[in-house]
Write an enzyme that holds these catalytic residues in place. Structure first.
Site, PDB file in Angstrom:
ATOM      1  N   HIS B 511      56.639  84.995 100.614  1.00 27.18           N
ATOM      2  CA  HIS B 511      56.323  83.568 100.512  1.00 27.18           C
ATOM      3  C   HIS B 511      55.178  83.235 101.451  1.00 27.18           C
ATOM      4  O   HIS B 511      54.844  84.015 102.350  1.00 27.18           O
ATOM      5  CB  HIS B 511      57.551  82.710 100.851  1.00 27.18           C
ATOM      6  CG  HIS B 511      57.809  82.598 102.327  1.00 27.18           C
ATOM      7  ND1 HIS B 511      57.205  81.645 103.111  1.00 27.18           N
ATOM      8  CD2 HIS B 511      58.579  83.329 103.158  1.00 27.18           C
ATOM      9  CE1 HIS B 511      57.599  81.793 104.368  1.00 27.18           C
ATOM     10  NE2 HIS B 511      58.428  82.817 104.422  1.00 27.18           N
ATOM     11  N   CYS B 512      54.562  82.076 101.247  1.00 23.37           N
ATOM     12  CA  CYS B 512      53.592  81.545 102.209  1.00 23.37           C
ATOM     13  C   CYS B 512      53.938  80.068 102.362  1.00 23.37           C
ATOM     14  O   CYS B 512      55.114  79.730 102.461  1.00 23.37           O
ATOM     15  CB  CYS B 512      52.162  81.786 101.745  1.00 23.37           C
ATOM     16  SG  CYS B 512      51.774  81.058 100.145  1.00 23.37           S
ATOM     17  N   LEU B 513      52.955  79.174 102.398  1.00 22.82           N
ATOM     18  CA  LEU B 513      53.296  77.761 102.539  1.00 22.82           C
ATOM     19  C   LEU B 513      53.611  77.149 101.175  1.00 22.82           C
ATOM     20  O   LEU B 513      54.619  76.473 101.009  1.00 22.82           O
ATOM     21  CB  LEU B 513      52.146  77.000 103.217  1.00 22.82           C
ATOM     22  CG  LEU B 513      52.455  75.526 103.519  1.00 22.82           C
ATOM     23  CD1 LEU B 513      53.596  75.384 104.503  1.00 22.82           C
ATOM     24  CD2 LEU B 513      51.224  74.800 104.033  1.00 22.82           C
ATOM     25  N   SER B 539      57.541  78.508  97.712  1.00 18.39           N
ATOM     26  CA  SER B 539      57.368  78.969  99.080  1.00 18.39           C
ATOM     27  C   SER B 539      57.971  78.063 100.162  1.00 18.39           C
ATOM     28  O   SER B 539      58.914  77.335  99.898  1.00 18.39           O
ATOM     29  CB  SER B 539      55.891  79.257  99.340  1.00 18.39           C
ATOM     30  OG  SER B 539      55.564  80.547  98.857  1.00 18.39           O
ATOM     31  N   TYR B 540      57.403  78.126 101.368  1.00 20.58           N
ATOM     32  CA  TYR B 540      58.045  77.502 102.527  1.00 20.58           C
ATOM     33  C   TYR B 540      58.196  75.991 102.386  1.00 20.58           C
ATOM     34  O   TYR B 540      59.199  75.405 102.777  1.00 20.58           O
ATOM     35  CB  TYR B 540      57.240  77.819 103.802  1.00 20.58           C
ATOM     36  CG  TYR B 540      58.038  77.619 105.063  1.00 20.58           C
ATOM     37  CD1 TYR B 540      59.081  78.474 105.390  1.00 20.58           C
ATOM     38  CD2 TYR B 540      57.761  76.570 105.925  1.00 20.58           C
ATOM     39  CE1 TYR B 540      59.831  78.299 106.549  1.00 20.58           C
ATOM     40  CE2 TYR B 540      58.504  76.381 107.086  1.00 20.58           C
ATOM     41  CZ  TYR B 540      59.539  77.249 107.391  1.00 20.58           C
ATOM     42  OH  TYR B 540      60.287  77.071 108.538  1.00 20.58           O
TER      43      TYR B 540
END
Lengths: 568, 568
Positions: B511-513, B539-540
């Site tokens: 995941h990322c943002l 994601s986040y």
């Protein structure tokens, strides 16, 4: 097999998208992107917003650095690097370092050209090469303008050209208390809308203190003024050229790529140029229009990004479907938003396409909610086919919402019958229960079926001049506040008792505030056997907006006693 | 021939639209509209906005008076007039004056029923008939609530039901400094969106001080509190019932109209009931869903208006095309807007429709522009067909824009391939160059083609619990600010040098943002031969929004070290 070598010329929308897409499809490709300027991947559409300080830091307009391209995508983004030639037999580009002059050769398997377009700077204009003449293409340009304005304490700016860039620069500079003149050679700003809607933009500019000059071209530039074709002189210490762009085809031409009819690089449906293994995307290419099927050019960010993606997909053996462009656009100008898609009336006329229009002016949201403002919406549809051909919208609300619906419908080759019952989102906070698009489609369906006749507000002045019989169907109190000088006030709420006042021997033109009440009266009179009753499409509100700017800026006589720009 | 006699039962959306349309088609018809309440033609959707003072004058919610109907449209609008029976052989309605009790008979040629729907008030709840229990159906109701709140200096209100009316009443009351509890019997508010997006609504309510109670039903009402099924007691001097509506079919049933499977009045595609010359429209009828083809009910203003128009058109021999409904909706809740169209995941599951989703969280406009906020967008599409089935959007921007595009596409039976290249309006002021809809469609296309694997944020807690290998692809500084407790930080910008840290013997979740960087890493790893790499869709940012409310309101352990709700 060796890793594929992909070279991209140009590092903005089309270029950066090509490189990033190539990396997603091929982790091992050697991808190099050459940009002749000092920045890659900047938001060129955002440039004007630095002039007002909406975007305070010009450097923030650069979205990714070469270092980020390297770290995140393993892409070599080389700035200040101009591709000066291509050996298409050897498959090798020649790259010049624009700072050192150094030349190098770089091999490619696939070459993608995304050189963009250059601002048009006509050599015939005296003074065009002076230091106070600018254009807006990149971050360097916008910094230069900002610095020049500050250092020279410039108070007066002339913007040449009323297209998107001209208008955005105009708005952003006007908000810094500069005296701004906008010079447009044609009869109205924004070629993407018709003259009726453009008059509302003229009004917005005029109301915000912009000196709008139409039908006049730039002839000469000096240090403190410009001279127009008419001989008129306008004070300006800075001139910003925004009369349009021309595709940057220098390299493509040099290496033998064929150009299209419109001067852009010719590409097939997979964005291949006439040279093997050379693709071209973005503002420099010629595209096909989805509706007219004709060749055209379209300098917009989203099509460039998608062309880039498609070109790379084709390199990697993927199917590319090229449906052509429709030209959806939106601009924010002071307090209003203006959006359009598909064909304008003007384009239909030029192309010999028979069409009709429906104009509605509902409120942007349920009228009893605060901040409900007029939403001007025009639907353009083919006659007699009923195909949706285009739309224009203008107002203080997010009018791109309505245009996006029509864009989608055009893309799906929809007819007005597909729009009448189209179920979109409604809540009083956001819109009216019948969306403007539904309303216009219902009017359009009536027009298509010949259920009533209508004329456009631009024809009303002629009617007044020739003494036509015009009925104002609003209530007396509204009439008193302002009306068409020769109009007779027969309210919708009274006409059934006053039928004897309505002539049967000549055409009767009916209007109200927005067209809703007049439409009801027109239908009722038609039902009663009156057969020469014509609705004024858009009614008093659209008429006032249409007449206002010219009434203020020329010495002609207004045809209304008072302007009205609000809704009930 | 005699003038046609048209009788309309009900004077709000469907009724008033029927009468007005009849007049436009027939100037000589005798049109009578009976409304049992004291007002016709009011904006029922606007009612909640009186509670906060957004609409200060409750009477302004009444858009047209009977006098205006008479003057403008020559329509007899009779209020306080309940149609109590119909002699369908004689074609005559029996009307009771609700104030005097007087009965009269009125003949009709065509009868249109638009009785609407009634709030559900379950008799089984103790205290349901108390004076402090209200529902919101008309202007009288909203005035009663307002008066009661003021006279009794009410400080605590319980709203039962988290649908549209419940949420709007909740928001408007919360803005008057009342302590508001919202009681929802199911696991999340808003049946028109799925649990993942509903968690963001819960957060919004919670952040604005609303006491949100889920999975608990109303059991008893007293003067100063309510008791829930769980036994929990909640302080409230006023209870507003908003658990749903049921079609008002009393008259229709009495006169022998058949009802449909869902309890609404059964109509054919021309809105004819089972009785000759009796039509029915609006919230009381059963309609067909455009996608599932199943019978359903839909209590919305726009469909009611169009059904009314179509019924009258049919009376006058016009062709009526009935394409069914899709259920496009939007609501404003405190600082966010929530819109949806078509099928939810939940509905797909119930109906046995195989589907996939694509969640993207772009900014609402170009990120360097001020006030760019996260736009949560979920596209639901058929698998393996790729048909567009539905969408949900949430954020501070006008998210109905994105949903209207999808609504249009669903109406035209579009596929995700029709959305990937869809050319809608773009300028940095309004959106991102690739619209959220384009982005989601591109992701959807990848999902459809099996180009990468993904899971939804609602599955992340289980992953953490079972110790799955989760990679956080953001930069170290972002990781430090808050991360999934068990995640390993391997930034996209570093992973090519840290490949040895990525296991090959078990699934790797990335995941990322917002999902953009993780997507790039997933593709790169897949390209490098890693075959068990899974992207965390949304994601986040989506994870934090999904987890937040339950973390605040239950004693479970958060799986993140810190929440993040903003974009870069």
């Amino acid at each position: 097999m060796d890793n594929k070598k992909i070279v991209v010329v140009g590092g903005v929308a089309g270029g950066a998208s090509s490189a990033a897409r190539a990396r997603r499809l091929d982790e091992f490709a050697e991808i190099t992107m050459f940009e002749k300027g000092p920045n890659v991947s900047f938001s060129n559409c955002s440039l004007p917003y630095h002039l007002s300080g909406v975007i305070p830091d010009a450097d923030s307009i650069v979205l990714m650095t070469p270092e980020q391209f390297k770290n995140q995508y393993n892409i070599d983004a080389e700035v200040n690097s101009e591709v000066t030639d291509v050996d298409t037999d050897k498959k090798e580009v020649e790259v010049k370092n624009t700072q050192t002059g150094e030349l190098k050769k770089v091999p490619y398997d696939e070459l993608i050209l995304s050189p963009g377009a250059n601002p048009i700077m006509p050599n015939c204009i005296k003074g065009i090469d002076k230091d106070n003449v600018f254009s807006v293409r990149n971050v360097v340009d916008i910094k230069k303008i900002q610095t020049y304005l500050e250092v020279n304490k410039v108070t007066d700016v002339a913007i040449i050209g009323g297209g998107f860039i001209g208008l955005e620069v105009c708005e952003n500079l006007a908000q810094t208390d500069k005296n701004v003149s906008l010079i447009e050679a044609s009869g109205h700003v924004m070629g993407t809308i018709d003259d009726d809607f453009a008059e509302l933009v003229h009004k917005e500019l005029y109301d915000h203190g912009v000196n709008v000059v139409l039908n006049d071209g730039l002839a000469e530039i000096t240090d403190d003024h410009i001279k127009l074709g008419s001989g008129r002189e306008i004070k300006s210490q800075v001139v910003i050229m925004a009369i349009g762009v021309k595709p940057d085809t220098a390299l493509a031409t040099k290496i033998g790529c064929k150009l299209g009819l419109t001067g852009g690089i010719a590409v097939d449906h997979q964005y291949r140029t006439s040279i093997p293994n050379v693709y071209a995307v973005g503002d420099a290419i010629e595209v096909s229009h989805m509706i007219t099927r004709k060749k055209t050019r379209l300098a917009l960010a989203f099509p460039a990004q998608m062309q880039a993606r498609d070109a790379v997909d084709h390199i990697y053996g993927r199917t590319v479907e090229n449906r052509g462009v429709i030209g959806s656009q939106v601009i924010h100008v002071f307090d209003i938003n203006v959006a359009s898609t598909g064909l304008t009336e003007n384009e239909c006329q030029k192309d010999g396409i028979d069409y009709r229009t429906a104009v509605v002016i509902p409120k942007s949201r349920v009228g009893i909610m605060p901040d409900a403002t007029p939403l001007y919406f025009k639907l353009i549809f083919g006659y007699p086919s009923g195909e949706v051909l285009g739309a224009q919208a203008l107002g203080k609300s997010d009018v791109d919402k309505q245009i996006d619906i029509v864009s989608t419908m055009i893309s799906m080759h929809g007819h007005i019958s597909d729009l009448t019952h189209l179920e979109v989102c409604y809540s009083p906070w956001f819109s009216t229960a019948k969306n403007a698009v539904n309303m216009a489609a219902l009017v359009a369906e009536n027009v298509l079926n010949g259920e009533f006749e209508q004329i456009q507000v631009k024809d009303v002045r002629k009617l007044v001049e020739k003494g036509a019989f015009i009925v104002d169907a609003r209530e007396p109190a509204e009439y008193e506040e302002g009306h068409i000088k020769s109009a007779v006030n027969i309210p919708l709420s009274q006409f059934r008792q006053r039928l004897d006042e309505i002539p049967t021997d000549r055409p009767v033109y009916v209007h109200c505030l927005t067209g809703q009440r007049s439409y009801n009266m027109v239908r009722a009179l038609n039902n009663r056997g009156y057969n020469n009753i014509i609705n004024i499409d858009g009614s008093y509100l659209a008429l006032c907006e249409y007449e206002y700017f010219k009434d203020q800026t020329t010495d002609r006589k207004p045809i209304v006693t008072n302007y009205r720009f609000d809704l009930l």
